[in-house]
Write a protein that holds these residues in place. Sequence first.
Motif, mmCIF file in Angstrom:
data_model
loop_
_atom_site.group_PDB
_atom_site.id
_atom_site.type_symbol
_atom_site.label_atom_id
_atom_site.label_comp_id
_atom_site.label_asym_id
_atom_site.label_seq_id
_atom_site.Cartn_x
_atom_site.Cartn_y
_atom_site.Cartn_z
ATOM 1 N N ASP A 1 0.864 -1.180 0.000
ATOM 2 C CA ASP A 1 0.000 0.000 0.000
ATOM 3 C C ASP A 1 0.899 1.228 0.000
ATOM 4 O O ASP A 1 1.512 1.570 1.013
ATOM 5 C CB ASP A 1 -0.905 -0.011 1.229
ATOM 6 C CG ASP A 1 -1.960 1.089 1.194
ATOM 7 O OD1 ASP A 1 -1.805 2.024 0.396
ATOM 8 O OD2 ASP A 1 -2.913 1.016 1.992
ATOM 9 N N HIS B 1 -3.176 9.843 -7.111
ATOM 10 C CA HIS B 1 -4.639 9.890 -7.232
ATOM 11 C C HIS B 1 -5.092 10.050 -8.686
ATOM 12 O O HIS B 1 -6.075 10.725 -8.978
ATOM 13 C CB HIS B 1 -5.216 11.011 -6.378
ATOM 14 C CG HIS B 1 -4.829 10.943 -4.933
ATOM 15 N ND1 HIS B 1 -4.389 9.778 -4.320
ATOM 16 C CD2 HIS B 1 -4.818 11.901 -3.970
ATOM 17 C CE1 HIS B 1 -4.127 10.030 -3.046
ATOM 18 N NE2 HIS B 1 -4.372 11.298 -2.805
ATOM 19 N N HIS C 1 0.257 4.408 -0.305
ATOM 20 C CA HIS C 1 -0.245 5.733 0.054
ATOM 21 C C HIS C 1 -1.158 5.620 1.268
ATOM 22 O O HIS C 1 -2.370 5.433 1.155
ATOM 23 C CB HIS C 1 -1.019 6.355 -1.113
ATOM 24 C CG HIS C 1 -1.133 7.840 -1.036
ATOM 25 N ND1 HIS C 1 -0.294 8.690 -1.720
ATOM 26 C CD2 HIS C 1 -1.981 8.641 -0.336
ATOM 27 C CE1 HIS C 1 -0.627 9.949 -1.455
ATOM 28 N NE2 HIS C 1 -1.649 9.939 -0.619
ATOM 29 N N GLY D 1 -2.457 2.556 -4.131
ATOM 30 C CA GLY D 1 -2.439 3.234 -2.840
ATOM 31 C C GLY D 1 -3.851 3.339 -2.311
ATOM 32 O O GLY D 1 -4.780 3.689 -3.048
ATOM 33 N N SER D 2 -4.048 3.047 -1.039
ATOM 34 C CA SER D 2 -5.397 3.056 -0.477
ATOM 35 C C SER D 2 -5.897 4.460 -0.149
ATOM 36 O O SER D 2 -7.094 4.706 -0.087
ATOM 37 C CB SER D 2 -5.444 2.206 0.795
ATOM 38 O OG SER D 2 -4.725 2.833 1.850
ATOM 39 N N ASN D 3 -4.958 5.383 0.099
ATOM 40 C CA ASN D 3 -5.294 6.723 0.606
ATOM 41 C C ASN D 3 -6.012 6.643 1.950
ATOM 42 O O ASN D 3 -6.775 7.540 2.302
ATOM 43 C CB ASN D 3 -6.145 7.514 -0.390
ATOM 44 C CG ASN D 3 -6.124 9.010 -0.122
ATOM 45 O OD1 ASN D 3 -5.126 9.566 0.336
ATOM 46 N ND2 ASN D 3 -7.237 9.684 -0.395
ATOM 47 N N SER E 1 -4.829 5.557 -6.797
ATOM 48 C CA SER E 1 -5.146 5.826 -5.392
ATOM 49 C C SER E 1 -6.224 6.902 -5.348
ATOM 50 O O SER E 1 -6.515 7.551 -6.354
ATOM 51 C CB SER E 1 -3.898 6.306 -4.648
ATOM 52 O OG SER E 1 -3.352 7.471 -5.264
ATOM 53 N N LYS F 1 -0.159 6.600 -9.539
ATOM 54 C CA LYS F 1 -0.752 5.917 -8.397
ATOM 55 C C LYS F 1 -2.255 5.794 -8.639
ATOM 56 O O LYS F 1 -2.960 6.799 -8.781
ATOM 57 C CB LYS F 1 -0.530 6.693 -7.103
ATOM 58 C CG LYS F 1 0.671 6.282 -6.309
ATOM 59 C CD LYS F 1 0.657 6.966 -4.959
ATOM 60 C CE LYS F 1 1.986 6.735 -4.230
ATOM 61 N NZ LYS F 1 2.031 7.469 -2.955
#
Length: 375
Positions: free
Chosen positions: A10, A230, A12, A323-325, A277, A275
């Motif tokens: 992961d 993102h 982020h 990335g999950s954020n 994300s 990413k």
Amino acid sequence: MAGRVPGIVDAHVNFFDPRRPPWGLPRIGRVPTPILRALPDPLVRLATRIADEQSLSGVAGPGLLSARYQMREYVRDTAGLASVAGVPVAAVLPVDAQWRRRVSINEAPEAIAEDMRTLRELSYGAPSPALGGLIVPGDERVAGLGVRTVLDDEESLIRGVRLRWGRHPDPLVRDWSTEPDALDSPIFRKAFARLAERGLIFESLCYSHELAQLAELAAEFPETTIVVEHMGLPVGVFGPIGSSTGATAAARADILSLWRERMAMLAARPNVLVKISGIASQLLGYGDEKAGNIGGQRILADMIGPLVLHVVDRFGPERVIFGSNAPLDSHNATIGVTVGALLDVLGPRGDYLLAHLFAENAQRVYRIPPAATEG
């Protein structure tokens, strides 16, 4: 993904604690740290909301920014992920936690160093995910991006520098920088030129209408790896956000068209990765701003599918990173729903893509030792 990768990376995650600087508000609200830590949770939440410097509309759901989020909370949120993906999260890359406030130029070096020290001290390793590396907060106002003091650490876990330089014409969409055209400043360019020499990547947080500037930077510095966070943030692409962004179907079509064009420009630069994300970010314009509910995994997959597929088709399987954020998107989707939606969209593309998106690309780009992801 079981059998293909030992675990998800992961790339982020946002860790923060409103009681503790540099994450909290002591210098904003002038509340002494010991007093802040002694306050009951409801008063801490109230104080952090009052002390925020800018409107946080679209950044996170109600209450998320004033509640503690560290490794314990992340482990809780990922507890059922293995049943969704077949593997757990093996390693995380925390990004800087300075998004709550913008420090002064004089504060920047010490604030950055304290941020990094605090992130290093979290409880990594079994049963929690391993630490894959750290992304340092950059500052376009300071020579050397304000990170020289921590970059000089020979045993550093730092893998890159993150600059939040996005500015949006909608007054109710957050500006991440006070400097217009931050990428064009001589101070920034001088500092940016040193990143490749240090083996560091550059992480960019901006909005989709600004991506052409990023493409120009990538062309000027082809040896520096750039990661677009993102998916380039096409604000309002799914619905209204701010005062008027994405308010009509025609406006949303224009946002999507421009985003597609700018992502294609970036994809032509081999040193740029994306990413995947923030796919449930409220900035994209999901649902009603107050309710924030977009309806679960199937609806998330249906909505985000065209964007994710465009990124994958343009950049290929070796230039995308997951990335999950966490936890900023959790008002709209849990980490399990986020991963499940991506598997629904990309599963038909095969194991090679999934393994690279969820693990192998991050391991390569962030130089994560194999031991960190093998448990």
